[in-house]
Motif scaffolding. Sequence first.
Motif, PDB file in Angstrom:
ATOM      1  N   ARG A 162       0.749  -1.220  -0.012  1.00  9.18           N
ATOM      2  CA  ARG A 162       0.090  -0.065   0.113  1.00  9.18           C
ATOM      3  C   ARG A 162       0.811   1.100  -0.105  1.00  9.18           C
ATOM      4  O   ARG A 162       0.629   2.049  -0.741  1.00  9.18           O
ATOM      5  CB  ARG A 162      -1.189   0.030   1.133  1.00  9.18           C
ATOM      6  N   LEU A 163       1.981   1.157   1.146  1.00  7.44           N
ATOM      7  CA  LEU A 163       2.759   2.363   0.914  1.00  7.44           C
ATOM      8  C   LEU A 163       3.438   2.744  -0.230  1.00  7.44           C
ATOM      9  O   LEU A 163       3.944   3.831  -0.878  1.00  7.44           O
ATOM     10  CB  LEU A 163       3.932   2.349   1.968  1.00  7.44           C
ATOM     11  N   TYR A 164       3.675   1.602  -1.068  1.00  7.82           N
ATOM     12  CA  TYR A 164       4.658   1.724  -2.494  1.00  7.82           C
ATOM     13  C   TYR A 164       3.734   2.452  -3.185  1.00  7.82           C
ATOM     14  O   TYR A 164       4.497   2.933  -4.163  1.00  7.82           O
ATOM     15  CB  TYR A 164       4.922   0.165  -3.012  1.00  7.82           C
ATOM     16  N   GLY A 165       2.397   2.422  -3.307  1.00  3.63           N
ATOM     17  CA  GLY A 165       1.625   3.169  -4.245  1.00  3.63           C
ATOM     18  C   GLY A 165       1.434   4.533  -3.932  1.00  3.63           C
ATOM     19  O   GLY A 165       0.742   5.294  -4.704  1.00  3.63           O
ATOM     20  N   LEU A 166       1.925   5.034  -2.631  1.00  3.51           N
ATOM     21  CA  LEU A 166       1.539   6.385  -2.241  1.00  3.51           C
ATOM     22  C   LEU A 166       2.450   7.491  -2.838  1.00  3.51           C
ATOM     23  O   LEU A 166       3.713   7.054  -3.077  1.00  3.51           O
ATOM     24  CB  LEU A 166       1.531   6.471  -0.852  1.00  3.51           C
ATOM     25  N   ARG A 185      12.323   1.861  -4.633  1.00  5.70           N
ATOM     26  CA  ARG A 185      11.092   2.152  -4.179  1.00  5.70           C
ATOM     27  C   ARG A 185      10.388   1.523  -2.981  1.00  5.70           C
ATOM     28  O   ARG A 185       9.845   1.709  -2.103  1.00  5.70           O
ATOM     29  CB  ARG A 185      10.128   2.517  -5.374  1.00  5.70           C
ATOM     30  N   MET A 186      10.311  -0.121  -3.337  1.00  6.26           N
ATOM     31  CA  MET A 186       9.976  -0.825  -2.499  1.00  6.26           C
ATOM     32  C   MET A 186      10.556  -0.881  -0.976  1.00  6.26           C
ATOM     33  O   MET A 186      10.053  -1.025  -0.051  1.00  6.26           O
ATOM     34  CB  MET A 186       9.927  -2.076  -2.781  1.00  6.26           C
ATOM     35  N   ALA A 187      12.137  -0.669  -0.915  1.00 12.50           N
ATOM     36  CA  ALA A 187      12.898  -0.351   0.235  1.00 12.50           C
ATOM     37  C   ALA A 187      12.242   0.789   1.085  1.00 12.50           C
ATOM     38  O   ALA A 187      12.375   0.839   2.230  1.00 12.50           O
ATOM     39  CB  ALA A 187      14.267  -0.268  -0.249  1.00 12.50           C
ATOM     40  N   PHE A 188      11.971   1.758   0.292  1.00 15.56           N
ATOM     41  CA  PHE A 188      11.526   3.032   1.020  1.00 15.56           C
ATOM     42  C   PHE A 188      10.172   2.607   1.667  1.00 15.56           C
ATOM     43  O   PHE A 188       9.886   3.156   2.823  1.00 15.56           O
ATOM     44  CB  PHE A 188      11.163   4.089  -0.005  1.00 15.56           C
ATOM     45  N   SER A 200       9.340  -0.307   2.433  1.00 14.41           N
ATOM     46  CA  SER A 200       9.460  -1.139   3.657  1.00 14.41           C
ATOM     47  C   SER A 200       9.969  -0.243   4.923  1.00 14.41           C
ATOM     48  O   SER A 200       9.648  -0.461   6.167  1.00 14.41           O
ATOM     49  CB  SER A 200      10.317  -2.051   3.353  1.00 14.41           C
ATOM     50  N   LEU A 201      10.951   0.681   4.603  1.00 10.12           N
ATOM     51  CA  LEU A 201      11.424   1.547   5.704  1.00 10.12           C
ATOM     52  C   LEU A 201      10.118   2.417   6.292  1.00 10.12           C
ATOM     53  O   LEU A 201      10.359   2.563   7.471  1.00 10.12           O
ATOM     54  CB  LEU A 201      12.191   2.578   5.047  1.00 10.12           C
ATOM     55  N   ALA A 202       9.278   2.834   5.634  1.00  9.96           N
ATOM     56  CA  ALA A 202       8.096   3.496   6.158  1.00  9.96           C
ATOM     57  C   ALA A 202       7.325   2.686   6.860  1.00  9.96           C
ATOM     58  O   ALA A 202       6.689   2.871   8.095  1.00  9.96           O
ATOM     59  CB  ALA A 202       7.269   4.396   5.109  1.00  9.96           C
ATOM     60  N   THR A 203       7.192   1.572   6.349  1.00  8.45           N
ATOM     61  CA  THR A 203       6.247   0.534   7.424  1.00  8.45           C
ATOM     62  C   THR A 203       6.956   0.166   8.600  1.00  8.45           C
ATOM     63  O   THR A 203       6.249   0.007   9.542  1.00  8.45           O
ATOM     64  CB  THR A 203       6.124  -0.874   6.450  1.00  8.45           C
ATOM     65  N   ALA A 204       8.228   0.112   8.644  1.00  8.68           N
ATOM     66  CA  ALA A 204       8.872  -0.082   9.834  1.00  8.68           C
ATOM     67  C   ALA A 204       8.589   1.065  10.860  1.00  8.68           C
ATOM     68  O   ALA A 204       8.937   0.618  12.246  1.00  8.68           O
ATOM     69  CB  ALA A 204      10.426  -0.458   9.631  1.00  8.68           C
ATOM     70  N   ASN A 205       8.274   2.105  10.265  1.00  5.81           N
ATOM     71  CA  ASN A 205       8.363   3.343  11.271  1.00  5.81           C
ATOM     72  C   ASN A 205       6.763   3.961  11.427  1.00  5.81           C
ATOM     73  O   ASN A 205       6.820   5.018  11.619  1.00  5.81           O
ATOM     74  CB  ASN A 205       9.514   4.257  10.657  1.00  5.81           C
ATOM     75  N   ARG A 264      -5.951   6.956   6.719  1.00  7.51           N
ATOM     76  CA  ARG A 264      -6.015   8.050   6.341  1.00  7.51           C
ATOM     77  C   ARG A 264      -4.825   8.757   5.571  1.00  7.51           C
ATOM     78  O   ARG A 264      -4.658   9.718   5.039  1.00  7.51           O
ATOM     79  CB  ARG A 264      -6.094   9.323   7.502  1.00  7.51           C
ATOM     80  N   LEU A 265      -3.594   7.868   5.693  1.00  7.63           N
ATOM     81  CA  LEU A 265      -2.328   7.898   5.198  1.00  7.63           C
ATOM     82  C   LEU A 265      -2.463   8.221   3.549  1.00  7.63           C
ATOM     83  O   LEU A 265      -2.970   7.468   2.706  1.00  7.63           O
ATOM     84  CB  LEU A 265      -1.386   6.880   5.462  1.00  7.63           C
ATOM     85  N   ARG A 266      -2.023   9.287   3.101  1.00  6.61           N
ATOM     86  CA  ARG A 266      -2.151   9.943   1.603  1.00  6.61           C
ATOM     87  C   ARG A 266      -0.670  10.113   0.869  1.00  6.61           C
ATOM     88  O   ARG A 266      -0.448  10.092  -0.260  1.00  6.61           O
ATOM     89  CB  ARG A 266      -2.890  10.931   1.352  1.00  6.61           C
TER      90      ARG A 266
END
Length: 296
Positions: A11-15, A92-95, A97-102, A110-112
């Motif tokens: 999900r975050l990968y697509g934001l 991009r997937m690594a970023f 993943s990093l965001a998911t960890a934090n 609500r995250l956009r």
Amino acid sequence: MADGVEAIIQRLYGLPTFFVAGLPRSGTTWLQQMLNAHPELLCLGESHFVNDMVPGLYNVLWNFTKSRSNPERTWAPGVVGPQTDHMIPVLRMAFASLATANLGSTDLTRLRAIGEKNPDNLYHAERLWRVFPEARIIHIIRDPRDGAVSGFARFRARLPKELTRPQYVAAYAKDWASRITTARGVAKDRPFMEIRYEDLHADTLGRAAEIFRFIGVSDAAADVAQATEASSFERLSGGRRQGEVDPASHYRRGEVGGWRDELTPEEVAAAEQAAGRMMASLGYEVSPEGLATAEA
């Protein structure tokens, strides 16, 4: 649990993404805290994604590609290693993943947009745009005299002992002007925003709303208020008022124009000589003498 993490990463990968940049002691941390407090944003602290993780992963992938192209190390049937275009999705997937960890307590519903703050992002803007072509980059700019005062106080223990404060002020101001010039050249025709620390300080609600619109998230009064209140100097400093100095704190003073109380005439002249023309172009006060001696 693994399935849940993978779904979040996807999900975050697509934001959309955004990055905060600026010289140290320019308000990058304040802005990061403000963005991270917005209910539709996740803004990481200094992960050094672009100058640490990106080259590290790229080198791993490229070394694999080179090894697969070595006939002495390849058995039939061989494979072709990933080329540069194939590596971008991995980065991009690594970023993501990093965001998911934090994520912490972030409300995923609500995250956009996701982002990161790092002063070095300004040096690596071209690399960021190669990985994220549509990324928004926000450059926060502060009067280099205030930035130099704060930087020297904050980093003194790590600076060379022989470096004097006038020398530091001159070097800081020269780097400040150089970074702005370089960033503007790289950012031409790209999603890039400059915001002066002083303007954000004077009209926090209005300027914060502009930044949120630039990123593409809500500028509703309630959301802007939530973000700015959570990142106020009083809250971040543990209760001090603006102007109350704590030299040991990351949030040292939280005030505009403190350089007037702290810099000597020699130090002011050094800053103006190194960056006077750029300072004047951005609306900062520069003496006629300083402007006359400013480097071209």
